[in-house]
Each structure stands twice: as C-alpha cells, then as structure tokens.
Design a protein around this motif. Structure first.
Motif, mmCIF file in Angstrom:
data_model
loop_
_atom_site.group_PDB
_atom_site.id
_atom_site.type_symbol
_atom_site.label_atom_id
_atom_site.label_comp_id
_atom_site.label_asym_id
_atom_site.label_seq_id
_atom_site.Cartn_x
_atom_site.Cartn_y
_atom_site.Cartn_z
ATOM 1 N N LEU A 13 -4.042 2.674 2.004
ATOM 2 C CA LEU A 13 -2.647 2.600 1.591
ATOM 3 C C LEU A 13 -1.756 2.141 2.753
ATOM 4 O O LEU A 13 -0.891 1.278 2.589
ATOM 5 C CB LEU A 13 -2.176 3.961 1.072
ATOM 6 C CG LEU A 13 -0.735 4.036 0.592
ATOM 7 C CD1 LEU A 13 -0.514 3.149 -0.627
ATOM 8 C CD2 LEU A 13 -0.362 5.477 0.279
ATOM 9 N N LEU A 14 -1.991 2.697 3.932
ATOM 10 C CA LEU A 14 -1.216 2.284 5.110
ATOM 11 C C LEU A 14 -1.456 0.815 5.458
ATOM 12 O O LEU A 14 -0.521 0.092 5.822
ATOM 13 C CB LEU A 14 -1.562 3.180 6.304
ATOM 14 C CG LEU A 14 -1.018 4.606 6.226
ATOM 15 C CD1 LEU A 14 -1.637 5.466 7.327
ATOM 16 C CD2 LEU A 14 0.492 4.623 6.324
ATOM 17 N N HIS A 17 0.630 -1.179 3.098
ATOM 18 C CA HIS A 17 2.042 -1.187 3.511
ATOM 19 C C HIS A 17 2.253 -2.130 4.692
ATOM 20 O O HIS A 17 3.265 -2.832 4.763
ATOM 21 C CB HIS A 17 2.512 0.217 3.877
ATOM 22 C CG HIS A 17 2.721 1.120 2.712
ATOM 23 N ND1 HIS A 17 3.626 0.876 1.716
ATOM 24 C CD2 HIS A 17 2.107 2.266 2.371
ATOM 25 C CE1 HIS A 17 3.593 1.833 0.816
ATOM 26 N NE2 HIS A 17 2.647 2.699 1.186
ATOM 27 N N THR A 20 2.371 -5.636 3.421
ATOM 28 C CA THR A 20 3.683 -5.907 2.820
ATOM 29 C C THR A 20 4.717 -6.166 3.911
ATOM 30 O O THR A 20 5.524 -7.090 3.813
ATOM 31 C CB THR A 20 4.122 -4.721 1.937
ATOM 32 O OG1 THR A 20 3.143 -4.526 0.921
ATOM 33 C CG2 THR A 20 5.470 -4.973 1.309
ATOM 34 N N TYR A 21 4.697 -5.357 4.948
ATOM 35 C CA TYR A 21 5.610 -5.540 6.079
ATOM 36 C C TYR A 21 5.397 -6.911 6.718
ATOM 37 O O TYR A 21 6.358 -7.583 7.110
ATOM 38 C CB TYR A 21 5.392 -4.428 7.106
ATOM 39 C CG TYR A 21 6.125 -4.643 8.407
ATOM 40 C CD1 TYR A 21 7.495 -4.453 8.479
ATOM 41 C CD2 TYR A 21 5.448 -5.038 9.560
ATOM 42 C CE1 TYR A 21 8.181 -4.657 9.672
ATOM 43 C CE2 TYR A 21 6.115 -5.241 10.750
ATOM 44 C CZ TYR A 21 7.484 -5.050 10.800
ATOM 45 O OH TYR A 21 8.156 -5.265 11.979
#
Length: 56
Positions: A13-14, A17, A20-21
């Motif tokens: 999950l990290l 993210h 996405t960043y």
C-alpha cells in the motif's frame, strides 16, 4: 490475518502511495529514490497463495 500478511499488505500500500506521489509534477526524485528503495528492501515474503500457481 497473519502478521506477515499484514506487513506485506501495508508495504505494498505504501509503495502504491509512493507511485501516486511520483506522478505529481513537483515530486521529489531524491525522496522517491530513498523511500522506494527502503520500502522495496523491507518487503517481507509474500503470503502463501498470493500468486497464481503457489500452494497455500
């Protein structure tokens, strides 16, 4: 959920993210390199049966 399953899911999950960043126009490449490498290195073994063809 087994402890390794939870760790694996949280780390993936990290990484999601972080991906996405990375798409943001002002994303910090140094930050992404350091954090991405650290997250990838910290991935535990995937839970049994996660990938096709693996026995659970």
């Amino acid at each position: 959920m087994c402890p390794d399953c939870e760790d694996f899911a949280r780390t993936v999950l990290l990484l999601g993210h972080l991906a996405t960043y990375a798409e943001m126009p002002d994303a910090d490449a140094t930050f992404m390199g350091v954090v991405g490498s650290a997250l990838a290195a910290s991935l535990p073994e995937p839970p049994p049966g996660l990938f096709p063809g693996e026995s659970a």
